[in-house]
Design an enzyme around this catalytic site. Sequence first.
Site, PDB file in Angstrom:
ATOM      1  NE  ARG A 106      -1.908   3.310   2.667  1.00  0.00           N
ATOM      2  CZ  ARG A 106      -1.344   4.482   2.858  1.00  0.00           C
ATOM      3  NH1 ARG A 106      -0.041   4.616   2.906  1.00  0.00           N
ATOM      4  NH2 ARG A 106      -2.066   5.553   3.017  1.00  0.00           N
ATOM      5  CG  HIS A 145       4.086   7.239  -0.283  1.00  0.00           C
ATOM      6  ND1 HIS A 145       3.561   8.482  -0.009  1.00  0.00           N
ATOM      7  CD2 HIS A 145       3.690   6.438   0.738  1.00  0.00           C
ATOM      8  CE1 HIS A 145       2.885   8.438   1.133  1.00  0.00           C
ATOM      9  NE2 HIS A 145       2.947   7.212   1.601  1.00  0.00           N
TER      10      HIS A 145
END
Length: 116
Positions: free
Chosen positions: A76, A81
């Site tokens: 995740r 990011h």
Amino acid sequence: MPKRDIKAFLYDILSYMDDIINFTKDMDYEEFINNKAIKYAVIRCLEVIGEAVKKIPKDIREKYPHIPFKELAGMRDKLIHQYFGVDYLTVWETAKYEIPEIKKEFEKIIKDLEEK
């Protein structure tokens, strides 16, 4: 906002895993990689699963050490990011081969909690 219990997060995880399985059903990697909507949907599901996994209490994570909680949460974080560095092969392999197996383990956690 009322506090959610652990089962709510577990059911969220199962729901998003079902979505991933359904989105990629009857699809091969080539179709996946060329279908922007499915790619983005699967990535979003993995992001939500990873966020929900972070809400699983430590005692439950320790009771099921074979479930890759840390890896799901880490995926995740990478997806959120690394906008331009998503490894779509890893996303595909996770979606197609790992999620169906991991889903069975989350179903077992729910069953165990409901039997208490």
